[in-house]
Write a protein that holds these residues in place. Structure first.
Motif, mmCIF file in Angstrom:
data_model
loop_
_atom_site.group_PDB
_atom_site.id
_atom_site.type_symbol
_atom_site.label_atom_id
_atom_site.label_comp_id
_atom_site.label_asym_id
_atom_site.label_seq_id
_atom_site.Cartn_x
_atom_site.Cartn_y
_atom_site.Cartn_z
ATOM 1 N N TYR A 100 0.846 -1.178 0.007
ATOM 2 C CA TYR A 100 0.125 0.077 0.035
ATOM 3 C C TYR A 100 0.887 1.153 -0.069
ATOM 4 C CZ TYR A 100 -2.354 3.995 2.262
ATOM 5 O OH TYR A 100 -2.949 5.274 2.745
ATOM 6 N N ILE A 101 1.936 1.182 0.925
ATOM 7 C CA ILE A 101 2.698 2.341 0.888
ATOM 8 C C ILE A 101 3.549 2.561 -0.268
ATOM 9 C CG2 ILE A 101 4.779 3.394 1.967
ATOM 10 C CD1 ILE A 101 3.466 2.047 4.585
ATOM 11 N N ASP A 102 3.836 1.745 -0.695
ATOM 12 C CA ASP A 102 4.782 1.468 -2.082
ATOM 13 C C ASP A 102 3.734 2.414 -3.241
ATOM 14 O OD1 ASP A 102 6.929 0.831 -1.036
ATOM 15 O OD2 ASP A 102 6.935 -1.311 -1.692
ATOM 16 N N ALA A 103 2.546 1.783 -3.303
ATOM 17 C CA ALA A 103 1.578 2.471 -4.292
ATOM 18 C C ALA A 103 1.311 3.730 -4.262
ATOM 19 C CB ALA A 103 0.373 1.449 -4.284
ATOM 20 N N VAL A 104 1.266 4.129 -2.862
ATOM 21 C CA VAL A 104 0.913 5.489 -2.548
ATOM 22 C C VAL A 104 2.166 6.526 -3.143
ATOM 23 C CG1 VAL A 104 0.473 7.437 -0.767
ATOM 24 C CG2 VAL A 104 -0.910 5.177 -0.725
ATOM 25 N N ASP A 105 3.324 6.107 -2.684
ATOM 26 C CA ASP A 105 4.566 6.700 -2.858
ATOM 27 C C ASP A 105 4.851 6.876 -4.547
ATOM 28 O OD1 ASP A 105 4.647 7.313 -0.496
ATOM 29 O OD2 ASP A 105 6.133 5.495 0.220
ATOM 30 N N ALA A 106 4.183 5.860 -5.293
ATOM 31 C CA ALA A 106 4.762 5.694 -6.664
ATOM 32 C C ALA A 106 3.988 6.704 -7.715
ATOM 33 C CB ALA A 106 4.248 4.267 -7.099
ATOM 34 N N HIS A 107 3.131 7.382 -7.058
ATOM 35 C CA HIS A 107 2.105 8.126 -7.791
ATOM 36 C C HIS A 107 1.660 9.169 -7.131
ATOM 37 C CE1 HIS A 107 1.912 4.684 -10.907
ATOM 38 N NE2 HIS A 107 1.693 4.055 -9.906
ATOM 39 N N ALA A 118 -1.108 7.200 -16.509
ATOM 40 C CA ALA A 118 -0.582 7.040 -15.323
ATOM 41 C C ALA A 118 -1.579 6.994 -14.165
ATOM 42 C CB ALA A 118 0.315 8.375 -14.984
ATOM 43 N N ALA A 119 -2.567 7.756 -14.423
ATOM 44 C CA ALA A 119 -3.580 7.604 -13.238
ATOM 45 C C ALA A 119 -4.454 6.467 -13.239
ATOM 46 C CB ALA A 119 -4.805 8.723 -13.835
ATOM 47 N N ALA A 120 -4.457 5.775 -14.705
ATOM 48 C CA ALA A 120 -5.091 4.325 -14.372
ATOM 49 C C ALA A 120 -4.006 3.415 -13.808
ATOM 50 C CB ALA A 120 -5.216 3.994 -15.988
ATOM 51 N N ARG A 121 -2.902 3.542 -14.057
ATOM 52 C CA ARG A 121 -1.757 2.419 -13.389
ATOM 53 C C ARG A 121 -1.967 2.635 -11.878
ATOM 54 N NH1 ARG A 121 1.306 4.078 -17.631
ATOM 55 N NH2 ARG A 121 2.510 5.581 -16.372
ATOM 56 N N ALA A 122 -1.996 3.879 -11.319
ATOM 57 C CA ALA A 122 -2.133 4.209 -9.828
ATOM 58 C C ALA A 122 -3.386 3.662 -9.370
ATOM 59 C CB ALA A 122 -2.035 5.736 -9.706
ATOM 60 N N ARG A 123 -4.439 3.806 -10.059
ATOM 61 C CA ARG A 123 -5.761 3.222 -9.639
ATOM 62 C C ARG A 123 -5.787 1.733 -9.336
ATOM 63 N NH1 ARG A 123 -9.709 2.868 -14.168
ATOM 64 N NH2 ARG A 123 -8.448 1.085 -14.528
ATOM 65 N N ASP A 124 -5.111 1.145 -10.459
ATOM 66 C CA ASP A 124 -5.047 -0.534 -10.341
ATOM 67 C C ASP A 124 -4.144 -0.730 -9.351
ATOM 68 O OD1 ASP A 124 -6.477 -0.347 -12.768
ATOM 69 O OD2 ASP A 124 -4.827 -0.598 -14.015
ATOM 70 N N ARG A 125 -2.954 -0.071 -9.137
ATOM 71 C CA ARG A 125 -2.146 -0.489 -8.135
ATOM 72 C C ARG A 125 -2.640 -0.408 -6.827
ATOM 73 N NH1 ARG A 125 4.399 1.121 -8.060
ATOM 74 N NH2 ARG A 125 5.010 -0.346 -6.071
ATOM 75 N N LEU A 126 -3.446 0.890 -6.703
ATOM 76 C CA LEU A 126 -3.949 1.177 -5.201
ATOM 77 C C LEU A 126 -5.269 0.110 -5.095
ATOM 78 C CD1 LEU A 126 -3.942 4.936 -5.538
ATOM 79 C CD2 LEU A 126 -2.804 3.635 -3.756
ATOM 80 N N THR A 127 -5.985 -0.206 -5.938
ATOM 81 C CA THR A 127 -7.039 -1.275 -5.846
ATOM 82 C C THR A 127 -6.330 -2.772 -5.514
ATOM 83 O OG1 THR A 127 -8.495 0.014 -7.536
ATOM 84 C CG2 THR A 127 -8.907 -2.343 -6.931
ATOM 85 N N ALA A 128 -5.374 -3.053 -6.167
ATOM 86 C CA ALA A 128 -4.566 -4.255 -5.629
ATOM 87 C C ALA A 128 -4.191 -4.200 -4.382
ATOM 88 C CB ALA A 128 -3.609 -4.674 -6.599
ATOM 89 N N ALA A 129 -3.527 -2.973 -3.918
ATOM 90 C CA ALA A 129 -3.088 -2.853 -2.516
ATOM 91 C C ALA A 129 -4.380 -3.015 -1.520
ATOM 92 C CB ALA A 129 -2.361 -1.571 -2.190
#
Length: 437
Positions: A100-107, A118-129
């Protein structure tokens, strides 16, 4: 117009861009619709992940308190397994939190130039977290539900802890006060004082608390201290009565010693009469009674003096033990001294009228024979045979009275033995009939 613009010092390209700039557009105006939508979706995913992270963190902190409670109180295999399982869950929680922290820091979702991709990638990563956090939270909840029995047991012990420690302290205080009261009356009670002093280190450990010594050991120590302190208090409160009882026993046993000394002196005349009037077998076993009685009385007097000394020195256990020894010695001597007089009395009675002893024994046999025949036409051989033997034995004993110097003591022993044998037959008959045989 061109000259006027030249006076402003602006390049032509910049000038061409001014109308659009003043209109509030730029790049985001032309491409903002798609990017803003995905930025909003990513932000929503970030908010959901933050909420899931907060719920997991709160649940973990709350459950850690429960696990620490169980670990402090319970050392059973089940409790140790629960602690180990919680640590394993902690590793999974750390992994999900790190994702979760890595996903927040990455975007950086607040960047003005955030692209839609980039927003879509952030959404997907945050949803997975978020999904990872929710899964671990679900497993943590199931684990917490299974801790119910262990936690209940631990909380029960913790609830006992403070009252148990306080009870131990109050018991020690009451024992100390009881001991002071006894000493104030002139009794030293050194043994009780030593027992109470031995509890001082235990009180120190109780004051150090369960954090240092553990809840189970502290509970066990508190219960033991309270129990031993209460015993000291009870003995201290009984001590004046115990001292008075020892004083009474000293007087009573002294009186018994004096009386038995007098009775011992009367044994020899009894033996003289037995020797003069009856056969050797009637008194031979009693001839050493005077010497043995005198020696036993002497030992009793010695132990009585030792008991008096122990009482004066307030060695209460020693005084009590010595008095018990004196009593046992006097009881044995009293029995031996009484035996001589009883022997003479019984021999006088049978010599004067042996018929009473004979009739008593014959009645016992006839009563048993009637019982053996009750409800039968013929007796059971198992019962008839010993009863016939009893009749024959009695007849033989009666025959010995015809001797020139009859052994009356042997005669009395035989009649007693016959009655005992008959009593055993009667008991057997009743037992068999009670069992329906």
């Amino acid at each position: 117009m061109r000259d006027a613009l030249a006076l402003l010092g602006l390049p032509l390209v910049a000038v061409l861009a001014l109308p659009a700039a003043f209109a509030g557009g730029g790049t985001r105006r032309w491409f903002g619709g798609r990017a803003e939508s995905r930025r909003a979706a990513a932000q929503a995913a970030k908010d959901a992940a933050a909420a899931a992270f907060y719920e997991l963190d709160t649940a973990q902190r709350d459950l850690r308190i429960s696990i620490e409670t169980i670990g402090a109180v319970d050392d059973s295999p089940a409790a140790r397994r629960a602690v180990a399982d919680f640590e394993a869950l902690g590793g999974r929680i750390d992994e999900a939190s790190r994702a979760y922290i890595d996903a927040v820091d990455a975007h950086d979702l607040d960047r003005d130039d955030l692209e839609a991709a980039a927003a879509a990638r952030a959404r997907d990563r945050l949803t997975a977290a978020t999904d990872g956090l929710v899964r671990v939270k679900r497993d943590l909840d199931r684990f917490a539900e299974g801790l119910g029995p262990l936690l209940g047991k631990a909380e029960t012990q913790l609830a006992r802890l403070a009252p148990a420690v306080e009870r131990a302290r109050q018991s020690l205080l009451a024992a100390s006060e009881a001991l002071d009261a006894v000493r104030g009356s002139g009794l030293r009670a050194d043994d009780l004082a030593a027992r109470l002093a031995a509890l001082a280190p235990e009180l120190t450990k109780l004051n150090q608390g369960a954090g240092q010594h553990g809840v189970p050991r502290t509970l066990e120590r508190a219960d033991r201290v309270a129990r031993e302190a209460q015993a000291v208090r009870a003995e201290a409160e009984r001590l004046p009565e115990r001292a008075a009882e020892i004083d009474r026993r000293l007087v009573s046993l002294r009186t018994r010693v004096e009386a038995l000394t007098t009775r011992t002196g009367q044994v020899e005349p009894v033996l003289s009469e037995l020797r003069r009037r009856f056969a050797l077998a009637c008194w031979q076993d009693l001839q050493h009674v005077p010497e043995q009685a005198a020696e036993t009385v002497r030992q009793a007097e010695l132990k009585l003096r030792e008991a008096r000394t122990a009482r004066d020195e307030q060695r209460w256990p020693d005084a009590t033990a010595l008095l018990s020894t004196v009593r046992a010695l006097l009881d044995a001597t009293d029995e031996a001294v009484s035996a001589a007089g009883d022997r003479l009395r019984r021999l006088n009675a049978v010599q004067k009228d042996p018929r009473q002893e004979i009739d008593r024994t014959r009645f016992t046999i006839r009563d048993a024979q009637r019982l053996a025949m009750a409800g039968r036409t013929t007796p059971d051989p198992r019962h008839a045979r010993p009863l016939d033997d009893a009749v024959a034995r009695l007849d033989r004993a009666v025959t010995t009275l015809e001797d020139r110097h009859p052994d009356y003591w042997h005669f009395l022993a035989e009649t007693e033995a016959v009655r005992q044998a008959v009593a055993r037959v009667v008991a057997r008959i009743r037992e068999e009939r009670g069992a329906g045989r």
